[in-house]
Design a protein around this motif. Structure first.
Motif, PDB file in Angstrom:
ATOM      1  N   PHE A  38       0.760  -1.228   0.096  1.00  0.00           N
ATOM      2  CA  PHE A  38       0.040   0.032  -0.073  1.00  0.00           C
ATOM      3  C   PHE A  38       0.854   1.293   0.165  1.00  0.00           C
ATOM      4  N   LEU A  39       2.316   1.281   0.169  1.00  0.00           N
ATOM      5  CA  LEU A  39       2.975   2.328   0.401  1.00  0.00           C
ATOM      6  C   LEU A  39       2.862   3.179  -0.738  1.00  0.00           C
ATOM      7  N   ASN A  40       2.814   2.770  -1.968  1.00  0.00           N
ATOM      8  CA  ASN A  40       2.906   3.679  -3.193  1.00  0.00           C
ATOM      9  C   ASN A  40       1.580   4.390  -3.525  1.00  0.00           C
ATOM     10  N   LEU A  41       0.546   3.702  -3.053  1.00  0.00           N
ATOM     11  CA  LEU A  41      -0.851   4.002  -3.278  1.00  0.00           C
ATOM     12  C   LEU A  41      -1.050   5.290  -2.101  1.00  0.00           C
ATOM     13  N   TYR A  42      -0.756   5.073  -0.801  1.00  0.00           N
ATOM     14  CA  TYR A  42      -0.358   6.017   0.066  1.00  0.00           C
ATOM     15  C   TYR A  42       0.288   7.058  -0.463  1.00  0.00           C
ATOM     16  N   ASN A  43       1.276   7.129  -0.791  1.00  0.00           N
ATOM     17  CA  ASN A  43       2.451   8.387  -1.087  1.00  0.00           C
ATOM     18  C   ASN A  43       1.539   9.005  -2.243  1.00  0.00           C
ATOM     19  N   ASN A  44       0.934   8.372  -3.056  1.00  0.00           N
ATOM     20  CA  ASN A  44       0.173   9.280  -4.164  1.00  0.00           C
ATOM     21  C   ASN A  44      -1.173   9.896  -3.662  1.00  0.00           C
ATOM     22  N   LEU A  45      -1.601   9.196  -2.946  1.00  0.00           N
ATOM     23  CA  LEU A  45      -2.754   9.867  -2.322  1.00  0.00           C
ATOM     24  C   LEU A  45      -2.464  10.893  -1.475  1.00  0.00           C
ATOM     25  N   VAL A  46      -1.565  10.987  -0.632  1.00  0.00           N
ATOM     26  CA  VAL A  46      -1.166  12.206   0.220  1.00  0.00           C
ATOM     27  C   VAL A  46      -0.567  13.190  -0.651  1.00  0.00           C
ATOM     28  N   ASP A  47       0.264  12.731  -1.651  1.00  0.00           N
ATOM     29  CA  ASP A  47       0.608  13.885  -2.441  1.00  0.00           C
ATOM     30  C   ASP A  47      -0.367  14.808  -3.209  1.00  0.00           C
ATOM     31  N   GLU A  48      -1.480  14.058  -3.799  1.00  0.00           N
ATOM     32  CA  GLU A  48      -2.798  14.542  -4.090  1.00  0.00           C
ATOM     33  C   GLU A  48      -3.433  15.462  -3.235  1.00  0.00           C
ATOM     34  N   MET A  50      -1.966  16.954  -0.565  1.00  0.00           N
ATOM     35  CA  MET A  50      -1.264  18.125  -0.275  1.00  0.00           C
ATOM     36  C   MET A  50      -1.287  19.111  -1.392  1.00  0.00           C
ATOM     37  N   LYS A  51      -1.694  18.630  -2.481  1.00  0.00           N
ATOM     38  CA  LYS A  51      -1.831  19.678  -3.532  1.00  0.00           C
ATOM     39  C   LYS A  51      -2.996  20.475  -3.562  1.00  0.00           C
ATOM     40  N   ASN A  53      -4.491  21.759  -0.796  1.00  0.00           N
ATOM     41  CA  ASN A  53      -4.021  22.700   0.040  1.00  0.00           C
ATOM     42  C   ASN A  53      -2.811  22.511   0.966  1.00  0.00           C
ATOM     43  N   SER A  54      -1.801  23.276   0.518  1.00  0.00           N
ATOM     44  CA  SER A  54      -0.278  23.127   1.223  1.00  0.00           C
ATOM     45  C   SER A  54      -0.422  23.400   2.874  1.00  0.00           C
ATOM     46  N   ASP A  55      -1.513  23.925   3.153  1.00  0.00           N
ATOM     47  CA  ASP A  55      -1.445  24.299   4.799  1.00  0.00           C
ATOM     48  C   ASP A  55      -2.021  22.756   5.752  1.00  0.00           C
ATOM     49  N   ILE A  56      -2.222  21.968   5.004  1.00  0.00           N
ATOM     50  CA  ILE A  56      -2.751  20.678   5.585  1.00  0.00           C
ATOM     51  C   ILE A  56      -1.783  20.000   6.341  1.00  0.00           C
ATOM     52  N   THR A  57      -1.963  19.623   7.490  1.00  0.00           N
ATOM     53  CA  THR A  57      -0.973  18.807   8.263  1.00  0.00           C
ATOM     54  C   THR A  57      -1.229  17.523   8.139  1.00  0.00           C
ATOM     55  N   VAL A  58      -0.356  16.601   8.614  1.00  0.00           N
ATOM     56  CA  VAL A  58      -0.265  15.199   8.265  1.00  0.00           C
ATOM     57  C   VAL A  58       0.300  14.656   9.728  1.00  0.00           C
ATOM     58  N   THR A  59      -0.400  13.961  10.628  1.00  0.00           N
ATOM     59  CA  THR A  59       0.256  13.598  11.799  1.00  0.00           C
ATOM     60  C   THR A  59       0.024  12.027  12.180  1.00  0.00           C
ATOM     61  N   ALA A  60       0.830  11.277  12.248  1.00  0.00           N
ATOM     62  CA  ALA A  60       0.687  10.048  12.641  1.00  0.00           C
ATOM     63  C   ALA A  60       0.203   9.700  14.106  1.00  0.00           C
ATOM     64  N   MET A  61      -0.862   8.965  14.133  1.00  0.00           N
ATOM     65  CA  MET A  61      -1.283   8.594  15.519  1.00  0.00           C
ATOM     66  C   MET A  61      -0.812   6.997  15.573  1.00  0.00           C
ATOM     67  N   LYS A  62      -1.458   6.096  16.518  1.00  0.00           N
ATOM     68  CA  LYS A  62      -1.045   4.947  16.749  1.00  0.00           C
ATOM     69  C   LYS A  62      -1.402   3.937  15.681  1.00  0.00           C
ATOM     70  N   VAL A  63      -2.573   4.085  15.267  1.00  0.00           N
ATOM     71  CA  VAL A  63      -3.307   3.296  14.379  1.00  0.00           C
ATOM     72  C   VAL A  63      -3.955   3.993  13.113  1.00  0.00           C
ATOM     73  N   LEU A  69      -6.900  20.861   8.649  1.00  0.00           N
ATOM     74  CA  LEU A  69      -6.471  22.381   8.182  1.00  0.00           C
ATOM     75  C   LEU A  69      -6.744  23.109   9.223  1.00  0.00           C
ATOM     76  N   GLY A  70      -5.467  23.869   9.862  1.00  0.00           N
ATOM     77  CA  GLY A  70      -5.780  24.608  11.122  1.00  0.00           C
ATOM     78  C   GLY A  70      -6.358  23.737  12.058  1.00  0.00           C
ATOM     79  N   LYS A  71      -7.163  24.041  12.815  1.00  0.00           N
ATOM     80  CA  LYS A  71      -7.703  23.366  13.882  1.00  0.00           C
ATOM     81  C   LYS A  71      -8.744  22.394  13.526  1.00  0.00           C
ATOM     82  N   ARG A  72      -9.136  22.204  12.492  1.00  0.00           N
ATOM     83  CA  ARG A  72      -9.933  21.561  11.828  1.00  0.00           C
ATOM     84  C   ARG A  72      -9.708  19.958  11.316  1.00  0.00           C
ATOM     85  N   TYR A  73     -10.194  19.249  11.683  1.00  0.00           N
ATOM     86  CA  TYR A  73     -10.021  17.638  11.138  1.00  0.00           C
ATOM     87  C   TYR A  73     -10.807  17.547   9.717  1.00  0.00           C
TER      88      TYR A  73
END
Length: 139
Positions: A38-48, A50-51, A53-63, A69-73
């Motif tokens: 799934f790594l390539n599919l995941y990478n492609n998804l996140v790349d798209e 992020m295109k 809105n570049s202000d979107i933050t991506v944070t890893a949680m446990k699972v 975007l800002g304080k909004r999920y």
């Protein structure tokens, strides 16, 4: 040490982590691992995503991985053994879904944020996910 999301039955099935460039906060960078298929599919998804809105933050949680975007999920992603599952932070009926491909999971226990579920199995589905992300941003 990362959280194993799949059994290590095959020594060739090497565990790979998400790319560090997408994640914020060094404290979370080793928490979440994606099955190699799934790594390539995941990478492609996140790349798209992020295109959009570049202000979107991506944070890893446990699972799961959360996207804000800002304080909004906006959405969360859970990579299990059979698919990449995307949960959109919207109530049922808030997103335009003419093909009825989103599942209402508001009354079902699941990891992450969001009441609408989309199972991503193929790179051809990424534009649909991005359209739903745009809709969530514009709510």
């Amino acid at each position: 040490m990362g959280l194993d999301l799949y059994p290590r039955n095959n020594p060739e099935d090497i565990e790979e982590q998400l790319p560090q460039g997408h994640l914020t906060g060094n404290e979370n960078k080793n928490l979440f691992n994606v099955r190699p298929k799934f790594l390539n599919l995941y990478n492609n998804l996140v790349d798209e995503i992020m295109k959009i809105n570049s202000d979107i933050t991506v944070t890893a949680m446990k699972v799961y991985i959360k996207f804000m975007l800002g304080k909004r999920y906006l959405l969360s992603i859970d990579c299990n053994n059979s698919a990449i599952i995307v949960y959109f932070c919207a109530k049922p009926g808030q997103l335009e879904d003419p093909k009825k491909i989103l599942k209402n999971v508001s009354s079902v226990g699941h990891h992450g944020y969001g009441d609408l579920r989309f199972d991503l199995n193929d790179a051809k589905q990424i534009p649909m996910v991005c359209e739903f992300v745009n809709q969530v941003i514009n709510l």
